[in-house]
Write an enzyme that holds these catalytic residues in place. Structure first.
Site, mmCIF file in Angstrom:
data_model
loop_
_atom_site.group_PDB
_atom_site.id
_atom_site.type_symbol
_atom_site.label_atom_id
_atom_site.label_comp_id
_atom_site.label_asym_id
_atom_site.label_seq_id
_atom_site.Cartn_x
_atom_site.Cartn_y
_atom_site.Cartn_z
ATOM 1 N N HIS A 57 -10.181 -6.825 -2.164
ATOM 2 C CA HIS A 57 -11.147 -6.756 -1.266
ATOM 3 C C HIS A 57 -12.184 -5.894 -1.835
ATOM 4 O O HIS A 57 -12.578 -4.746 -1.649
ATOM 5 C CB HIS A 57 -10.681 -5.963 0.020
ATOM 6 C CG HIS A 57 -9.513 -6.536 0.949
ATOM 7 N ND1 HIS A 57 -9.580 -7.589 1.935
ATOM 8 C CD2 HIS A 57 -8.135 -6.309 1.006
ATOM 9 C CE1 HIS A 57 -8.887 -8.081 2.334
ATOM 10 N NE2 HIS A 57 -7.777 -6.953 1.805
ATOM 11 N N ASN A 81 2.267 -4.984 -3.419
ATOM 12 C CA ASN A 81 1.000 -5.217 -3.131
ATOM 13 C C ASN A 81 0.036 -4.063 -2.955
ATOM 14 O O ASN A 81 0.538 -3.280 -2.090
ATOM 15 C CB ASN A 81 0.840 -6.321 -1.763
ATOM 16 C CG ASN A 81 -0.228 -6.937 -1.486
ATOM 17 O OD1 ASN A 81 -0.893 -7.736 -2.468
ATOM 18 N ND2 ASN A 81 -0.995 -6.959 -0.248
ATOM 19 N N GLU A 112 -5.297 -11.315 -1.317
ATOM 20 C CA GLU A 112 -6.468 -10.919 -0.001
ATOM 21 C C GLU A 112 -7.932 -10.955 -0.464
ATOM 22 O O GLU A 112 -8.468 -10.087 0.146
ATOM 23 C CB GLU A 112 -6.190 -9.656 0.637
ATOM 24 C CG GLU A 112 -4.656 -9.594 1.117
ATOM 25 C CD GLU A 112 -4.093 -8.058 1.688
ATOM 26 O OE1 GLU A 112 -5.019 -7.613 2.292
ATOM 27 O OE2 GLU A 112 -2.849 -7.956 1.906
ATOM 28 N N GLU A 139 0.836 -1.266 0.131
ATOM 29 C CA GLU A 139 -0.045 0.046 0.010
ATOM 30 C C GLU A 139 0.754 1.395 -0.085
ATOM 31 O O GLU A 139 0.598 2.201 0.769
ATOM 32 C CB GLU A 139 -1.119 -0.135 1.225
ATOM 33 C CG GLU A 139 -1.867 -1.184 1.318
ATOM 34 C CD GLU A 139 -2.926 -1.165 2.362
ATOM 35 O OE1 GLU A 139 -2.956 -0.269 3.235
ATOM 36 O OE2 GLU A 139 -3.840 -2.042 2.607
ATOM 37 N N ASP A 148 -11.641 -11.311 -0.727
ATOM 38 C CA ASP A 148 -12.780 -11.494 0.176
ATOM 39 C C ASP A 148 -14.089 -11.025 -0.772
ATOM 40 O O ASP A 148 -13.613 -9.799 -1.240
ATOM 41 C CB ASP A 148 -13.008 -11.217 1.710
ATOM 42 C CG ASP A 148 -12.258 -9.789 1.814
ATOM 43 O OD1 ASP A 148 -12.336 -8.847 0.988
ATOM 44 O OD2 ASP A 148 -11.908 -9.779 2.995
#
Ligand code: XIL
Length: 531
Positions: free
Chosen positions: A399, A362, A428, A319, A430
Site C-alpha cells: 500500500h 504478509n 495488496e 502484520e 494500490d
C-alpha cells in the site's frame, strides 16, 4: 492479440498449464523472398514439474520480408497447451500456431516470439524441431534450447518479459485497453492482463454479504475473468468471518467465492489465518481462557484443511511486526497469549493441513522505505528459516504512496527475500495519487487529470519492472491489486485520507467515471510486456 477465453487454471501458487513439446515445424507463408527460410527456436522459460511456460522465437533469416508464418508441432507425451499468447494456436496435438494479426510481417532479421503454457506429468519435454522450413532446426532448437532455457528461467525476469516482448512491439493494433480519459495515448492494451504474466495476476474482491460484492455485479465478474488469474478475499476469509464462535466455522460465503473462481479457472490466495486487527479477531477469541496456542492451531488447521486443494497460497500470518518493539513483535493478542512461537506454529499447522499451498508471511511498510521494519521482517524470517519452519515466501502488501518509497528501496527489499530463497508476492498493491505524509498540502491532487494519470501509470510500471527485474521467475508469487474499481478502494474509508478521492487502482468506476481501464493498467501491461 488473440483473445483467450481459456481461463487460467491455477493451483498451488503457480499457473497450472499443460505442457508442450515434440515436433516443431515452421512454415513461412506469403513470403516475398523466393527461398524464404526462417529459423525457429524453442525455449522453456520455466518448468515446475507439472507445468511449464515456453516460447517460440521465429526469426526471418531470409533476405526478403514475410507476411505471415505458421508453426506446427506435436507432443510425444502427455503435454498439452492450455493457454497461449501472441499467436493463434489451433489443434490439440498436433498444434498449429499462426502469427497473430500484428506479428506476421517480419522484415529480414526480424523476430516474432509467442508463448504458451502447458501441463505435464514430469519435467517439461523439449520439442524436437523438425519442420521443413525450420532450417533443419530440430537439433539446435531442441536440446540446445532445453538446456539454455533452464538457466534463463532461473536467472531473472528476462524469460517472462522477453516472451511477451514481441507481442508488445506491435501491440498498438490491439485495442481493448487504452482509455482516452486516462491520459494514456500510447498505452499497451491487453485483452487479458493475466496472459502477459506467467505468474498470478490477482485482485482483491468484496464478496458474500459485503457491499458491492462482485458476485452481485456482472460487470465486475466480466472484468475479473478477463484480466485476473487469482482472487483474494478483501475480508471474508479473515478470522472473524470464518470462525465467528469457538465451535462454529462459517465457510458459506467464502465457498461461494471459491466456487466462482474455480468455475472461471481463477486461483485463490487465502487471506488470512491470523491478523491482529481488533475487529477481525473474533470476540470469543479475545476472551478465550483455554489453551490459547492449541486453540489457534485448531483454527489454522480447520481453515487450511477446508480450503486445501482450492487455494494456491495463504497469508499465514498478517502484520505481526512492530518495529518499535525491541523484540520486533507486535504486542498482539496472539503474542501476549502464545508468545512469538504462534507464528511458527501457524506455518506448521497450515503446512500439515495443506502441504501444497505456498505459505507467506504478509506485512505492510516492509517494501524498503521503513528500514527498521524491513530489518525486523528479515530478522523474523531468518529465525523461521533457521528453525525449519515451512515458509515459502513473503507477501509485500505494497500500500505504497505515489512518491514513496523509491523503487530502488523496493528492489532492495525484494532482493533481501530473494537472497533467502523465498518467494516474493505483491499482495495488496494500490497507488493512491495523494500522499498524506508528504510535505506538500494534502490532497495534492483534487482531480484525476491526464498528468496525474501519467504519473500514476509510470509509478505502477516502475513497481512491476522492479519486481520483474529483481525476482527470478521461480520465486515470483505474483502481483495482486487491492481492489478492482477506484470507487471501491478501501482507501476511501481510510481515516488519514479524509475521504478524498485517490484513484488508486487499475480501473475507474463506478462513482467517479465510467468503468474502464486506466493508464495505470497500461503501465502494468507495458511492464509485463517488457516495453
Ligand atoms: C482491509 C479491507 O480492504 C477493508 O475493507 C477492511 O475494512 C479493512 O481491511 N492490510 C490488509 C488487508 O492485510 O486485510 C486490509 O484490508 C488492508 C490492509
Amino acid at each position: 492479440m488473440k483473445t483467450f477465453n481459456f481461463p487460467l487454471a491455477l493451483q498451488r501458487s503457480r499457473l497450472l498449464f499443460r505442457r508442450a513439446s515434440g515436433t516443431l515445424a515452421l512454415i513461412i507463408l506469403g513470403t516475398s523472398a523466393s527461398d524464404a527460410l526462417a529459423s525457429c527456436e524453442y525455449n522453456i522459460n520455466s518448468d515446475w514439474g507439472s507445468g511449464f511456460v515456453a516460447s517460440v522465437r521465429v526469426t526471418n533469416d531470409t533476405a526478403g520480408s514475410v507476411n505471415s508464418w505458421q508453426v506446427q508441432w506435436q507432443y510425444s507425451g502427455d503435454n498439452r497447451i492450455v493457454h497461449h499468447w501472441s499467436s493463434d494456436i489451433s489443434g490439440n496435438n498436433p498444434y498449429t500456431a499462426s502469427n497473430a494479426a500484428w506479428n506476421g510481417s517480419l522484415q529480414p532479421g526480424q523476430t516474432a516470439e509467442f508463448g504458451f503454457q502447458g501441463t505435464a506429468s514430469g519435467p517439461a519435454e523439449v520439442p524436437q524441431v523438425t519442420g521443413l522450413l525450420c532450417d533443419g532446426g530440430s537439433s539446435s532448437g531442441g536440446s540446445t534450447s532445453s538446456s539454455s532455457s533452464s538457466s534463463s528461467s532461473s536467472s531473472s525476469s528476462s524469460s517472462s518479459s522477453s516472451s511477451s516482448s514481441s507481442s508488445s512491439s506491435s501491440s498498438s493494433s490491439s485495442s481493448s485497453g487504452s482509455s482516452s480519459s486516462s491520459g494514456s495515448s500510447s498505452g499497451a492494451s491487453a485483452e487479458n492482463l493475466y496472459s502477459l504474466a506467467p505468474f498470478p495476476i490477482g485482485v482483491a474482491v468484496s464478496a458474500g454479504y459485503e457491499n458491492r460484492s462482485f458476485l452481485s455485479i456482472a460487470e465486475k465478474q466480466t472484468s475479473i475473468a478477463q484480466h485476473f488469474s487469482q482472487l483474494t478475499a478483501g475480508n471474508i476469509m479473515k478470522m472473524s468471518y470464518l470462525h465467528p464462535s469457538e465451535n462454529t466455522y462459517d465457510f458459506a460465503n467464502a465457498d461461494q467465492m471459491v466456487n466462482w473462481a474455480e468455475t472461471n479457472g481463477i486461483g485463490i490466495h487465502g487471506h488470512t489465518f491470523i491478523w491482529h486487527s481488533d475487529y477481525q479477531v473474533p470476540s470469543w477469541m479475545q476472551s478465550y481462557s483455554g489453551d490459547f496456542q492449541a486453540m489457534l492451531d485448531d483454527h489454522v488447521t480447520t481453515i487450511a484443511d477446508h480450503f486445501a486443494g482450492s487455494v494456491d497460497s495463504w497469508d499465514v500470518v498478517n502484520e505481526a511486526i512492530d518495529e518499535n518493539q525491541s523484540s520486533c513483535y507486535r504486542n498482539s493478542l496472539f503474542y501476549q497469549r502464545a508468545g512469538a512461537g504462534y507464528i511458527a506454529n501457524a506455518f506448521r499447522a497450515a503446512d500439515a493441513a495443506d502441504p501444497n499451498a505456498d505459505l507467506y508471511y504478509n506485512d505492510y511498510d516492509t517494501e524498503g522505505g521503513n528500514s527498521n521494519k524491513l530489518n525486523c521482517l528479515l530478522q523474523i524470517v531468518d529465525g523461521l528459516q533457521a528453525d525449519g519452519v515451512p515458509i515459502d515466501g513473503v507477501g509485500f502488501q505494497m500500500h505504497v504512496q505515489i512518491d514513496w518509497p523509491s523503487t530502488s528501496q523496493m528492489r532492495t527489499a525484494f532482493q533481501a527475500i530473494v537472497d533467502r530463497g523465498l518467494k516474493v508476492k505483491i499482495t495488496e498493491l494500490d497507488v493512491p495519487v495523494n500522499n498524506p505524509y508528504a510535505s506538500t498540502p494534502f490532497p495534492q491532487y483534487t482531480s484525476y487529470t491526464t498528468e496525474v494519470a501519467a504519473l500514476q501509470k509510470a509509478r505502477y510500471k516502475s513497481i512491476v519492472e522492479a519486481y520483474l527485474d529483481v525476482v527470478p521467475t521461480n520465486l515470483r508469487g505474483g502481483i495482486t491489486v487491492w481492489g478492482l474499481w477506484d470507487g471501491d478502494s478501501w482507501l476511501l474509508d481510510f481515516s488519514n485520507r479524509q475521504g478524498v478521492d485517490d484513484w488508486p487502482l487499475l480501473f475507474s468506476g463506478p462513482a467517479n467515471g465510467p468503468y474502464e481501464e486506466k493508464a495505470a493498467f497500461d503501465g502494468v501491461a507495458e511492464a509485463l510486456l517488457g516495453q
